[in-house]
Design a protein around this motif. Structure first.
Motif, short mmCIF file in Angstrom:
data_model
loop_
_atom_site.label_atom_id
_atom_site.label_comp_id
_atom_site.label_asym_id
_atom_site.label_seq_id
_atom_site.Cartn_x
_atom_site.Cartn_y
_atom_site.Cartn_z
N PRO A 401 14.89 -4.55 -35.94
CA PRO A 401 16.15 -5.10 -36.46
C PRO A 401 16.08 -5.38 -37.95
N VAL A 402 14.86 -5.57 -38.47
CA VAL A 402 14.71 -5.87 -39.89
C VAL A 402 15.23 -4.71 -40.72
N ARG A 403 14.91 -3.51 -40.30
CA ARG A 403 15.27 -2.33 -41.09
C ARG A 403 16.67 -1.81 -40.81
N MET A 404 17.23 -2.23 -39.71
CA MET A 404 18.53 -1.70 -39.31
C MET A 404 19.60 -2.17 -40.30
N GLY A 444 29.59 -3.38 -21.76
CA GLY A 444 30.02 -2.07 -21.26
C GLY A 444 28.96 -1.56 -20.28
N CYS A 445 28.15 -0.58 -20.73
CA CYS A 445 27.13 -0.04 -19.83
C CYS A 445 25.89 -0.93 -19.80
N GLY A 446 25.77 -1.83 -20.76
CA GLY A 446 24.64 -2.76 -20.79
C GLY A 446 23.38 -2.16 -21.41
N GLY A 447 23.45 -0.91 -21.88
CA GLY A 447 22.27 -0.23 -22.43
C GLY A 447 21.75 -0.84 -23.72
N CYS A 448 22.56 -1.65 -24.41
CA CYS A 448 22.14 -2.20 -25.71
C CYS A 448 21.57 -3.61 -25.58
N ARG A 449 21.41 -4.09 -24.36
CA ARG A 449 21.00 -5.49 -24.17
C ARG A 449 19.69 -5.80 -24.91
N ASP A 450 18.69 -4.89 -24.78
CA ASP A 450 17.40 -5.15 -25.42
C ASP A 450 17.57 -5.22 -26.94
N ALA A 451 18.41 -4.32 -27.48
CA ALA A 451 18.60 -4.29 -28.94
C ALA A 451 19.26 -5.59 -29.41
N VAL A 452 20.26 -6.07 -28.67
CA VAL A 452 20.95 -7.30 -29.06
C VAL A 452 19.97 -8.48 -28.97
N GLU A 453 19.18 -8.46 -27.89
CA GLU A 453 18.18 -9.52 -27.71
C GLU A 453 17.21 -9.52 -28.90
N GLY A 454 16.81 -8.30 -29.30
CA GLY A 454 15.87 -8.15 -30.42
C GLY A 454 16.47 -8.72 -31.71
N ILE A 455 17.73 -8.44 -31.96
CA ILE A 455 18.36 -8.91 -33.21
C ILE A 455 18.50 -10.44 -33.18
N VAL A 456 18.96 -10.96 -32.04
CA VAL A 456 19.13 -12.41 -31.95
C VAL A 456 17.77 -13.11 -32.09
N GLY A 457 16.75 -12.55 -31.41
CA GLY A 457 15.41 -13.13 -31.49
C GLY A 457 14.89 -13.11 -32.92
N TRP A 458 15.11 -12.01 -33.60
CA TRP A 458 14.63 -11.87 -34.98
C TRP A 458 15.35 -12.88 -35.89
N LEU A 459 16.68 -13.03 -35.70
CA LEU A 459 17.43 -13.99 -36.53
C LEU A 459 16.93 -15.42 -36.27
N CYS A 460 16.66 -15.72 -34.99
CA CYS A 460 16.15 -17.07 -34.67
C CYS A 460 14.79 -17.30 -35.34
N GLU A 461 13.95 -16.25 -35.29
CA GLU A 461 12.63 -16.34 -35.94
C GLU A 461 12.78 -16.59 -37.42
#
Ligand SMILES: Cc1cc2nc3c(=O)[nH]c(=O)nc-3n(C[C@H](O)[C@H](O)[C@H](O)COP(=O)(O)OP(=O)(O)OC[C@H]3O[C@@H](n4cnc5c(N)ncnc54)[C@H](O)[C@@H]3O)c2cc1C
Length: 467
Positions: A401-404, A444-461
């Motif tokens: 997520p840092v580079r995105m 929607g399909c739920g396929g992005c859940r890990d990516a969203v979790e990653g971004i939220v986790g990174w922002l919290c960190e």
């Protein structure tokens, strides 16, 4: 006050109604739905068949929402004709509902092959179909799924996951032949075989029998449950009977307006610029455009077409495909990695330095990044291997997520970017559920859940680091 009537309360119709209410409370809204269920997320039906979700968990809007938002929803009511002269729709029960604006969101219906006995098989399109499949699966000893496209593969995997021996029959030479090249289809077939699905490609069903399926050539495949996943056809009868222009779907312009200025069409029943989309992201984008126009929020809003990304939802099978996956070295630059023994196949198709197609089978860690490159159509970095293997040391592009970039689209179905997730986090959302409630990402399909979790986790960190 504008009277808006919506025909079809599926994924497009339900989204339109909620988009309209998010903008305006003055439009009078009536929505007719032929299904008796409240609207539900059709994309997740494969999870219901697989037993990983219940029908309640896939619901989109419930009766309380309609009451709170002053929307008249009529489940189980089919509209049978449109009187364009007096601007009214007429239902099977004879109800006449006048409209100023009519939106057709009638979706698709499952194609039932014209073979003897087909009436004894179950299609796979609706929640009712799922119920029938699950009831039969509870006592069945063997199942056959006819059709090895996305839905057929998901249905077969779901049934096999329930412990039922399944044979998947497919007309073409390899599975998911619309999205995959032959080698990817082969690797997918081998992966499914390892999960208990017997694969038969290049076979034609001649008859559906009480105890199985007879193939052309005479062979019989035994089964006491036969599921049909033979494609879909847009539901266009109402529009055609009303004299609207219909090709494969109901023909619309960039406003999603038909050739009658008071009537719009969205979702799988609509044909925009020669394309009928079979995915939910375009339907939801189209719903937003119509909501902008009908409420007057943005009269300049236009739909310009979508780039299609397909993700399989089948436990233990990771697969994403996008764009022109069939091209070979003769037509384009192709980067390919295949490791059949591990069930892995990855392919990039590049034209003029831009990504025009990709297949990721076996591991989809790179999918978010590749989808963004495909979506934006920007120039690719020279390090092609780094694109296929994001973890490689020194790779030019990482999935972190840092580079995105903030403009990167994280949720394809709902068109949500990393920047929107960041903004949502900045206004207080601290977990995926809160981000989903505010942006609809992951719903929607739920396929992005890990990516969203990653971004939220990174922002919290980051917050922890800077506190
Ligand atoms: C098992 C399965 C898995 C899928 N997986 C994915 C996926 O992973 N990703 C993806 O993007 N898409 C997927 N899709 C496709 C996605 O579900 C559709 O693109 C989406 O549902 C289209 O929405 P729609 O509203 O146009 O049509 P629908 O959701 O079909 O809704 C149309 C509704 O209109 C109603 N209707 C029709 N005629 C009338 C009438 N005359 N009067 C009243 N009501 C009427 C129908 O009963 C239906 O409820 C999947 C579909 C299925 C079946």
């Amino acid at each position: 006050m504008t009277r808006l009537v919506v025909v079809g309360n599926g994924m497009a119709g339900a989204r339109l109604v909620s988009e309209v209410r998010a903008r305006d409370r003055h439009v009078t809204v009536t929505v007719f739905g032929a299904e008796t269920w409240q609207p539900y997320n059709r994309v997740l039906l494969s999870n219901v068949v697989a037993g990983t979700m219940t029908p309640d968990q896939v619901r989109l809007l419930d009766p309380a929402w309609y009451a709170d938002h002053s929307v008249t929803a009529l489940p189980g009511v089919e509209v049978t004709s449109i009187d364009r002269e007096t601007q009214a729709v007429i239902t099977a029960g004879g109800r006449r509902e006048p409209y100023d604006v009519l939106v057709l969101a009638t979706g698709s219906q499952a194609v039932v092959p014209r073979v003897p006995g087909a009436a004894g098989a179950v299609a796979f399109r609706t929640l009712d179909d799922c119920r029938t499949i699950l009831e039969a699966a509870a006592t069945a000893r063997r199942a056959v799924v006819v059709g090895g496209g996305l839905l057929g593969v998901e249905a077969a995997r779901g049934l096999a996951g329930r412990g039922l021996p399944v044979t998947l029959l497919h007309l073409a030479g390899h599975l998911m032949n619309r999205q995959l090249d032959a080698e990817a289809g082969l690797v997918l077939g081998e992966t499914l075989a390892g999960l208990g699905v017997e694969i038969r490609t290049g076979v034609v069903v001649e008859e559906i029998l009480g105890d199985g399926v007879r193939l052309i050539g005479g062979e019989t495949v035994e089964a006491d449950l036969v599921v049909l996943a033979c494609g879909v056809r847009p539901v266009t009868g109402l529009a055609r009977d009303a004299g609207l222009e219909v090709a494969r779907g109901i023909v619309v312009d960039d406003e999603m307006r038909t050739d009658d200025p008071s009537i719009f069409a969205i979702g799988e029943c609509a044909e925009h610029d020669g394309t009928v989309y079979g995915l939910v992201a375009p339907a939801w984008e189209q719903a937003a455009v119509v909501a902008d126009i009908v409420t007057g929020t943005d009269k300049t809003s236009r739909y310009r077409g979508s780039r299609m990304v397909t993700r399989l939802k089948a436990r233990s099978v990771e697969l994403a495909a996008m764009g022109e996956t069939h091209l070979t070295e003769d037509d384009a630059e192709v980067v390919r990695f295949s490791h059949r023994a591990a069930g892995t196949y990855r392919k990039l198709v590049i034209r003029d330095g831009r990504l025009v197609g990709a297949i990721l089978l076996g591991a989809t860690a790179a999918v978010g990044n590749l989808t963004q490159l495909f979506d934006r159509g920007g120039p690719l970095p020279g390090d092609r291997a780094g694109l296929l293997f994001p973890g490689l040391s020194g790779s030019a592009v990482a999935e972190s997520p840092v580079r995105m970039p903030d403009a990167a689209k994280v949720c394809q179905c709902n068109n949500v970017t990393k920047g929107q997730i960041r903004a949502c986090w900045e206004s207080g959302a601290r977990d995926v559920e809160a981000v989903a409630a505010a942006t609809r990402a992951t719903t929607g399909c739920g396929g992005c859940r890990d990516a969203v979790e990653g971004i939220v986790g990174w922002l919290c960190e980051q917050e922890g680091v800077s506190a």
